[in-house]
Motif scaffolding. Sequence first.
Motif, PDB file in Angstrom:
ATOM      1  N   LYS A 146     -10.089  -6.758   7.605  1.00 46.90           N
ATOM      2  CA  LYS A 146      -8.789  -6.112   7.761  1.00 46.90           C
ATOM      3  C   LYS A 146      -8.899  -4.612   8.030  1.00 46.90           C
ATOM      4  O   LYS A 146      -7.936  -3.988   8.480  1.00 46.90           O
ATOM      5  CB  LYS A 146      -7.942  -6.338   6.505  1.00 46.90           C
ATOM      6  CG  LYS A 146      -7.493  -7.779   6.313  1.00 46.90           C
ATOM      7  CD  LYS A 146      -6.622  -7.905   5.073  1.00 46.90           C
ATOM      8  CE  LYS A 146      -6.141  -9.340   4.887  1.00 46.90           C
ATOM      9  NZ  LYS A 146      -5.293  -9.474   3.666  1.00 46.90           N
ATOM     10  N   SER A 147     -10.072  -4.056   7.776  1.00 44.92           N
ATOM     11  CA  SER A 147     -10.249  -2.605   7.921  1.00 44.92           C
ATOM     12  C   SER A 147     -10.938  -2.206   9.224  1.00 44.92           C
ATOM     13  O   SER A 147     -11.057  -1.017   9.522  1.00 44.92           O
ATOM     14  CB  SER A 147     -11.055  -2.064   6.733  1.00 44.92           C
ATOM     15  OG  SER A 147     -10.487  -2.463   5.503  1.00 44.92           O
ATOM     16  N   LYS A 148     -11.406  -3.196   9.984  1.00 48.00           N
ATOM     17  CA  LYS A 148     -12.210  -2.902  11.171  1.00 48.00           C
ATOM     18  C   LYS A 148     -11.420  -2.238  12.301  1.00 48.00           C
ATOM     19  O   LYS A 148     -12.013  -1.602  13.176  1.00 48.00           O
ATOM     20  CB  LYS A 148     -12.874  -4.182  11.690  1.00 48.00           C
ATOM     21  CG  LYS A 148     -13.972  -4.699  10.768  1.00 48.00           C
ATOM     22  CD  LYS A 148     -14.628  -5.960  11.289  1.00 48.00           C
ATOM     23  CE  LYS A 148     -15.758  -6.415  10.362  1.00 48.00           C
ATOM     24  NZ  LYS A 148     -16.405  -7.668  10.839  1.00 48.00           N
ATOM     25  N   ASN A 149     -10.115  -2.397  12.292  1.00 49.29           N
ATOM     26  CA  ASN A 149      -9.303  -1.807  13.364  1.00 49.29           C
ATOM     27  C   ASN A 149      -8.627  -0.507  12.955  1.00 49.29           C
ATOM     28  O   ASN A 149      -7.749  -0.009  13.674  1.00 49.29           O
ATOM     29  CB  ASN A 149      -8.239  -2.812  13.828  1.00 49.29           C
ATOM     30  CG  ASN A 149      -8.859  -3.987  14.574  1.00 49.29           C
ATOM     31  OD1 ASN A 149      -9.783  -3.815  15.365  1.00 49.29           O
ATOM     32  ND2 ASN A 149      -8.360  -5.186  14.311  1.00 49.29           N
ATOM     33  N   MET A 150      -9.036   0.035  11.834  1.00 45.81           N
ATOM     34  CA  MET A 150      -8.475   1.328  11.404  1.00 45.81           C
ATOM     35  C   MET A 150      -8.857   2.411  12.408  1.00 45.81           C
ATOM     36  O   MET A 150      -9.994   2.471  12.878  1.00 45.81           O
ATOM     37  CB  MET A 150      -8.988   1.685  10.010  1.00 45.81           C
ATOM     38  CG  MET A 150      -8.450   0.815   8.906  1.00 45.81           C
ATOM     39  SD  MET A 150      -9.155   1.235   7.279  1.00 45.81           S
ATOM     40  CE  MET A 150      -8.581   2.923   7.071  1.00 45.81           C
ATOM     41  N   ALA A 151      -7.906   3.274  12.731  1.00 45.44           N
ATOM     42  CA  ALA A 151      -8.149   4.347  13.704  1.00 45.44           C
ATOM     43  C   ALA A 151      -9.310   5.228  13.261  1.00 45.44           C
ATOM     44  O   ALA A 151     -10.125   5.663  14.087  1.00 45.44           O
ATOM     45  CB  ALA A 151      -6.882   5.174  13.882  1.00 45.44           C
TER      46      ALA A 151
END
Length: 205
Positions: A146-151
């Motif tokens: 869930k954190s892999k697409n954080m800017a």
Amino acid sequence: MSKRINAKHKLDRRVGENVWGRPKSPINKRDYGPGMHGQRRKGKKSDFGLQLMAKQKLKGYYGSISEKHFERTYNEAVRRRGNTAENLIGLLECRLDALVYRAKFVPTVFAARQFVNHGHVMLNGVKTNIPSARVKPGDVVEIKEKSKNMALVLEALQSAERDIPDYIEVDPKKMTVTILRIPEFAEVPYPCTMEPNLVVEYYSS
């Protein structure tokens, strides 16, 4: 502004070096110390002063390490076989937050600590939110799905500001990093001069 955030901006000027190699470092524009007396002529430092500065610089580089925790890390380095200075660097580089920073999953060591604290990281498949957790050679650190697409993560990975050292292996697609071996001091890509031998002298005196 917290003391740690404030320290991030002042450390470069206090030691007179760009500690993290940041393009926006205040030392790039103001190469004198912070505060109203920062521009005063500097006298020659004593041996103790040089040792203290070396300790503060190394401790500060790793972001949010407290004095108590740093001394505990040093004591562990002393107990281990071999060169104490090399052991100290190896222990610091094996911190979970340091590895997340080295892998370029985040832009700064301060962001690395916060990133781990907020539960975005897994160590060998288990969620770990302790920045000081010790990572061993062969361990796999992974960013949670869930954190892999954080800017923050995507921008850091694309940044050309830092190189990834040879003692870790990063898979940018899976967003995993494996520490291959405990690095020697000469392998660690510090952007400024670090003197762990003076740190040993500081604690030994």
